[in-house]
Design an enzyme around this catalytic site. Structure first.
Site, PDB file in Angstrom:
ATOM      1  N   VAL A  84       0.694  -1.092   0.150  1.00  0.00           N
ATOM      2  CA  VAL A  84       0.006   0.110   0.094  1.00  0.00           C
ATOM      3  C   VAL A  84       0.941   1.203  -0.084  1.00  0.00           C
ATOM      4  O   VAL A  84       1.764   1.478   0.806  1.00  0.00           O
ATOM      5  CB  VAL A  84      -0.840   0.156   1.242  1.00  0.00           C
ATOM      6  CG1 VAL A  84      -1.993   1.191   1.193  1.00  0.00           C
ATOM      7  CG2 VAL A  84      -1.685  -1.390   1.206  1.00  0.00           C
ATOM      8  N   HIS A  91      -7.493   7.024   2.198  1.00  0.00           N
ATOM      9  CA  HIS A  91      -7.458   5.535   1.797  1.00  0.00           C
ATOM     10  C   HIS A  91      -6.373   4.570   2.479  1.00  0.00           C
ATOM     11  O   HIS A  91      -6.600   3.698   2.939  1.00  0.00           O
ATOM     12  CB  HIS A  91      -7.733   5.398   0.229  1.00  0.00           C
ATOM     13  CG  HIS A  91      -7.978   4.077  -0.200  1.00  0.00           C
ATOM     14  ND1 HIS A  91      -9.188   3.366   0.025  1.00  0.00           N
ATOM     15  CD2 HIS A  91      -7.139   3.201  -0.834  1.00  0.00           C
ATOM     16  CE1 HIS A  91      -8.948   2.019  -0.706  1.00  0.00           C
ATOM     17  NE2 HIS A  91      -7.839   2.001  -0.976  1.00  0.00           N
ATOM     18  N   ARG A 130      12.436  -2.329  -0.380  1.00  0.00           N
ATOM     19  CA  ARG A 130      12.447  -3.453   0.518  1.00  0.00           C
ATOM     20  C   ARG A 130      12.274  -5.045  -0.336  1.00  0.00           C
ATOM     21  O   ARG A 130      11.784  -5.856   0.089  1.00  0.00           O
ATOM     22  CB  ARG A 130      11.180  -3.077   1.156  1.00  0.00           C
ATOM     23  CG  ARG A 130      11.161  -1.992   2.253  1.00  0.00           C
ATOM     24  CD  ARG A 130      10.065  -1.178   2.694  1.00  0.00           C
ATOM     25  NE  ARG A 130      10.576  -0.451   3.862  1.00  0.00           N
ATOM     26  CZ  ARG A 130      11.003   0.830   3.782  1.00  0.00           C
ATOM     27  NH1 ARG A 130      11.471   1.268   2.514  1.00  0.00           N
ATOM     28  NH2 ARG A 130      11.373   1.571   4.596  1.00  0.00           N
TER      29      ARG A 130
END
Length: 157
Positions: A84, A91, A130
């Protein structure tokens, strides 16, 4: 860079079955997380037939997927992957909170460990960092955590 050092016992991993639920949203990130996890599980000796991968539309659906996978009683651990990226609306906060609370509740209430592989980042570069960049590879770390938790659970029985 991560300092996570796996502590799993390969002897306690015989026949371990692991499910991976991956959100298709931000798929270029989540597929890299999944692929890193699968590679790590294989390297640890988990058989291809014992690694089951499932896709869901987005991060919010990961909690439902994990719940359904638990109900099958077929897996020793479940890994969820999503990504996300913060936008201009709230949101981001709702999605991150929903998935975090859902997976936390499942971990508290169920006997199957669920490994939280949801990246919650400010921008795409942080996500890229990541999946093999300066922040390590969170897919690999999730697989190692799953193996650690399987060893932990098996040590208790």
């Amino acid at each position: 860079m991560s300092t996570f050092a796996p502590k799993y016992d390969n002897q306690k991993l015989s026949g371990a079955r692991i499910a991976i639920a991956t959100a298709r949203w931000n798929g270029h990130i989540t597929s890299a997380l999944r692929d890193g996890a699968v590679k790590t599980l294989r390297e640890a000796g988990v058989a291809d037939d014992d690694i089951m991968c499932f896709d869901v539309p987005g991060a919010v659906e990961l909690t439902f997927a994990a719940s359904q996978l638990i109900e099958t009683e077929s897996f020793d651990a479940i890994i969820i992957f999503g990504c996300v990226i913060r936008g201009d609306t709230p949101h981001f906060d709702y999605v991150c909170q929903s998935v975090t609370q859902g997976i936390t509740a499942l971990n508290a209430d169920c006997d199957t460990p669920i490994i939280f592989g949801l990246l919650t980042v400010e921008n795409e570069q942080q996500a890229l960092d990541r999946i093999g960049g300066p922040a390590g590879h969170k897919g690999i770390e999730a697989a190692q955590a799953a193996l650690d938790m399987i060893s932990f659970v098996r040590a208790l029985s």
